[in-house]
Design a protein around this motif. Structure first.
Motif, PDB file in Angstrom:
ATOM      1  N   ALA A  83       0.823  -1.223   0.000  1.00 51.27           N
ATOM      2  CA  ALA A  83       0.000   0.000   0.000  1.00 51.27           C
ATOM      3  C   ALA A  83       0.853   1.267   0.000  1.00 51.27           C
ATOM      4  O   ALA A  83       1.970   1.288   0.503  1.00 51.27           O
ATOM      5  N   ASP A  84       0.282   2.319  -0.548  1.00 45.80           N
ATOM      6  CA  ASP A  84       0.879   3.653  -0.524  1.00 45.80           C
ATOM      7  C   ASP A  84       0.426   4.349   0.764  1.00 45.80           C
ATOM      8  O   ASP A  84      -0.692   4.848   0.852  1.00 45.80           O
ATOM      9  N   ILE A  85       1.291   4.351   1.772  1.00 45.72           N
ATOM     10  CA  ILE A  85       0.940   4.941   3.063  1.00 45.72           C
ATOM     11  C   ILE A  85       0.783   6.459   2.935  1.00 45.72           C
ATOM     12  O   ILE A  85       0.027   7.075   3.683  1.00 45.72           O
ATOM     13  N   ASP A  86       1.458   7.072   1.960  1.00 49.56           N
ATOM     14  CA  ASP A  86       1.299   8.511   1.761  1.00 49.56           C
ATOM     15  C   ASP A  86      -0.141   8.871   1.406  1.00 49.56           C
ATOM     16  O   ASP A  86      -0.628   9.933   1.770  1.00 49.56           O
ATOM     17  N   MET A  87      -0.840   7.982   0.731  1.00 48.77           N
ATOM     18  CA  MET A  87      -2.262   8.218   0.428  1.00 48.77           C
ATOM     19  C   MET A  87      -3.063   8.292   1.725  1.00 48.77           C
ATOM     20  O   MET A  87      -3.956   9.126   1.876  1.00 48.77           O
ATOM     21  N   VAL A  88      -2.728   7.427   2.678  1.00 47.46           N
ATOM     22  CA  VAL A  88      -3.423   7.438   3.964  1.00 47.46           C
ATOM     23  C   VAL A  88      -3.092   8.724   4.719  1.00 47.46           C
ATOM     24  O   VAL A  88      -3.967   9.343   5.327  1.00 47.46           O
ATOM     25  N   ARG A  89      -1.835   9.153   4.657  1.00 43.03           N
ATOM     26  CA  ARG A  89      -1.433  10.406   5.331  1.00 43.03           C
ATOM     27  C   ARG A  89      -2.204  11.597   4.762  1.00 43.03           C
ATOM     28  O   ARG A  89      -2.660  12.460   5.515  1.00 43.03           O
ATOM     29  N   ARG A  90      -2.341  11.644   3.447  1.00 46.67           N
ATOM     30  CA  ARG A  90      -3.088  12.752   2.817  1.00 46.67           C
ATOM     31  C   ARG A  90      -4.559  12.727   3.248  1.00 46.67           C
ATOM     32  O   ARG A  90      -5.152  13.773   3.523  1.00 46.67           O
TER      33      ARG A  90
END
Length: 122
Positions: free
Chosen positions: A55-62
């Protein structure tokens, strides 16, 4: 032999900080499903979460920054290192902690082969 999906499995829990946040949670789930996450629902309790391999954790951060009234909790399990990373986004803040996988983190993993990440059980 299990199918090789990726090297990490992330399970994401999205919760609202107010009782009237169900609509916001549903919108967040729809956004993540559209981005390729898979929704999991417990057939007995109805409790649900999202899962994605690599998963792209940066997507969750955004998403956490855009939704300060919600809490985003990710458990990412690495098959290659037996490390589990916990990420929590709450009110625009972001916390991360990495540790060796163990039952103490509150989830259990059934493994079939060390080269594969298998599903984390609730």
């Amino acid at each position: 032999m299990p199918e090789d999906h990726g090297t990490t499995l992330t399970r994401l829990f999205v919760t609202a900080t107010q009782w009237f946040g169900r609509t916001s949670v549903n919108e967040a789930f729809a956004e993540f499903v559209q981005a390729g996450w898979e929704e999991r629902r417990d057939p007995v309790t109805g409790f649900r979460c999202l899962e994605q391999f690599d998963a792209d954790i940066d997507m969750v951060r955004r998403a956490a920054k855009r939704n300060p009234g919600m809490m985003f909790t990710c458990y990412t399990l690495s098959c290659e290192t037996d490390r589990m990373m916990l990420n929590i986004g709450f009110g625009g803040a972001w916390l991360s902690k990495t540790r060796l996988f163990s039952d103490a983190v509150g989830v259990y993993a059934a493994r079939t082969d060390h080269r594969y990440v298998s599903t984390i059980e609730l």
